[in-house]
Design a protein around this motif. Sequence first.
Motif, PDB file in Angstrom:
ATOM      1  N   MET A   1       1.244  -3.793  -0.619  1.00 53.44           N
ATOM      2  CA  MET A   1       2.015  -5.010  -0.970  1.00 53.44           C
ATOM      3  C   MET A   1       3.166  -4.592  -0.165  1.00 53.44           C
ATOM      4  SD  MET A   1       2.839  -6.357  -4.555  1.00 53.44           S
ATOM      5  CE  MET A   1       3.699  -8.103  -4.557  1.00 53.44           C
ATOM      6  N   LEU A   2       4.185  -5.520   0.232  1.00 57.29           N
ATOM      7  CA  LEU A   2       5.128  -5.337   0.882  1.00 57.29           C
ATOM      8  C   LEU A   2       6.151  -6.419  -0.007  1.00 57.29           C
ATOM      9  CD1 LEU A   2       7.062  -4.328   3.166  1.00 57.29           C
ATOM     10  CD2 LEU A   2       6.637  -6.376   4.242  1.00 57.29           C
ATOM     11  N   ASN A   3       7.131  -5.522  -0.552  1.00 56.86           N
ATOM     12  CA  ASN A   3       8.060  -6.462  -1.210  1.00 56.86           C
ATOM     13  C   ASN A   3       9.336  -6.912  -0.303  1.00 56.86           C
ATOM     14  OD1 ASN A   3       7.084  -6.264  -4.059  1.00 56.86           O
ATOM     15  ND2 ASN A   3       7.799  -4.213  -3.818  1.00 56.86           N
ATOM     16  N   VAL A   4       9.491  -8.030  -0.021  1.00 57.22           N
ATOM     17  CA  VAL A   4      10.700  -8.528   0.810  1.00 57.22           C
ATOM     18  C   VAL A   4      11.720  -8.911   0.021  1.00 57.22           C
ATOM     19  CG1 VAL A   4      10.979  -9.822   2.896  1.00 57.22           C
ATOM     20  CG2 VAL A   4       8.739  -8.973   2.541  1.00 57.22           C
ATOM     21  N   ASN A  18       4.662  -1.031  -0.964  1.00 53.89           N
ATOM     22  CA  ASN A  18       3.903  -0.373  -2.143  1.00 53.89           C
ATOM     23  C   ASN A  18       2.572  -0.343  -1.719  1.00 53.89           C
ATOM     24  OD1 ASN A  18       3.202   0.728  -4.443  1.00 53.89           O
ATOM     25  ND2 ASN A  18       3.867  -1.356  -5.745  1.00 53.89           N
ATOM     26  N   GLY A  19       2.238   0.686  -1.085  1.00 52.14           N
ATOM     27  CA  GLY A  19       0.811   0.812  -0.548  1.00 52.14           C
ATOM     28  C   GLY A  19       0.612   0.596   0.823  1.00 52.14           C
ATOM     29  N   ALA A  24      -1.595  -9.810   5.902  1.00 56.14           N
ATOM     30  CA  ALA A  24      -0.859 -10.512   4.899  1.00 56.14           C
ATOM     31  C   ALA A  24       0.378 -10.439   4.671  1.00 56.14           C
ATOM     32  CB  ALA A  24      -1.655 -10.677   3.595  1.00 56.14           C
ATOM     33  N   ASP A  25       0.710  -9.073   4.443  1.00 55.33           N
ATOM     34  CA  ASP A  25       2.330  -8.514   4.283  1.00 55.33           C
ATOM     35  C   ASP A  25       3.334  -9.201   5.518  1.00 55.33           C
ATOM     36  OD1 ASP A  25       1.579  -7.073   1.752  1.00 55.33           O
ATOM     37  OD2 ASP A  25       1.188  -5.103   3.005  1.00 55.33           O
ATOM     38  N   PHE A  26       2.658  -9.079   6.578  1.00 53.63           N
ATOM     39  CA  PHE A  26       3.417  -9.297   7.531  1.00 53.63           C
ATOM     40  C   PHE A  26       3.490 -10.986   7.599  1.00 53.63           C
ATOM     41  CE2 PHE A  26       2.625  -5.062   8.719  1.00 53.63           C
ATOM     42  CZ  PHE A  26       3.903  -4.588   8.886  1.00 53.63           C
ATOM     43  N   LYS A  27       2.645 -11.651   7.396  1.00 53.06           N
ATOM     44  CA  LYS A  27       2.767 -13.065   7.277  1.00 53.06           C
ATOM     45  C   LYS A  27       3.937 -13.777   6.147  1.00 53.06           C
ATOM     46  CE  LYS A  27      -1.691 -13.650   9.293  1.00 53.06           C
ATOM     47  NZ  LYS A  27      -3.184 -14.085   9.317  1.00 53.06           N
ATOM     48  N   TRP A  56      -1.007   1.637   7.567  1.00 56.21           N
ATOM     49  CA  TRP A  56      -1.745   0.097   7.358  1.00 56.21           C
ATOM     50  C   TRP A  56      -3.157   0.347   7.170  1.00 56.21           C
ATOM     51  CZ3 TRP A  56       0.647   2.877  11.666  1.00 56.21           C
ATOM     52  CH2 TRP A  56       1.949   2.325  11.904  1.00 56.21           C
ATOM     53  N   ASP A  57      -3.480  -0.846   6.603  1.00 58.33           N
ATOM     54  CA  ASP A  57      -4.896  -1.066   5.867  1.00 58.33           C
ATOM     55  C   ASP A  57      -5.894  -1.223   6.915  1.00 58.33           C
ATOM     56  OD1 ASP A  57      -4.652  -3.755   6.245  1.00 58.33           O
ATOM     57  OD2 ASP A  57      -4.832  -4.267   4.137  1.00 58.33           O
ATOM     58  N   SER A  58      -5.573  -1.832   8.281  1.00 59.04           N
ATOM     59  CA  SER A  58      -6.449  -1.789   9.266  1.00 59.04           C
ATOM     60  C   SER A  58      -5.455  -1.948  10.528  1.00 59.04           C
ATOM     61  CB  SER A  58      -7.028  -3.265   8.933  1.00 59.04           C
ATOM     62  OG  SER A  58      -6.221  -4.296   9.152  1.00 59.04           O
TER      63      SER A  58
END
Length: 124
Positions: A1-4, A18-19, A24-27, A56-58
């Motif tokens: 997850m990315l807090n922005v 956070n992980g 989806a984080d970048f979107k 990165w997860d992928s």
Amino acid sequence: MLNVKLDEIESIVIFEPNGELSEADFKYAVSIIDPYLEKSGKLNGIIIHVRSFPGWDSFSALITHMRFIKEHHKKISHVAFVTDSPIGVLAEHISSHFVSAEIKSFTFGELEKSVKWISGDNDE
């Protein structure tokens, strides 16, 4: 997850992963940043605030990250890596060859110092 977190007064975005980072984080980041850029035209800076880089997860997440950098780097004046990870110093040296922003690394506890650097308030 990315807090922005977008600080519209200082024109600074703080990324706090956070992980592992996902596509989806970048979107999600784009959905916050792009409307602001449409109004203002630029950001004073982006701060990546993370104790250690999560990766990165992928492979598609990495590609989406690179696309994000390519599409936004000319609209950002400063990038601060605020981390205790050695990747921060490495990223500072490598990124400076690919982006137009001024780049600097700080230790994880120097978040406020990085905000002052981006804001031009360096009277410490």
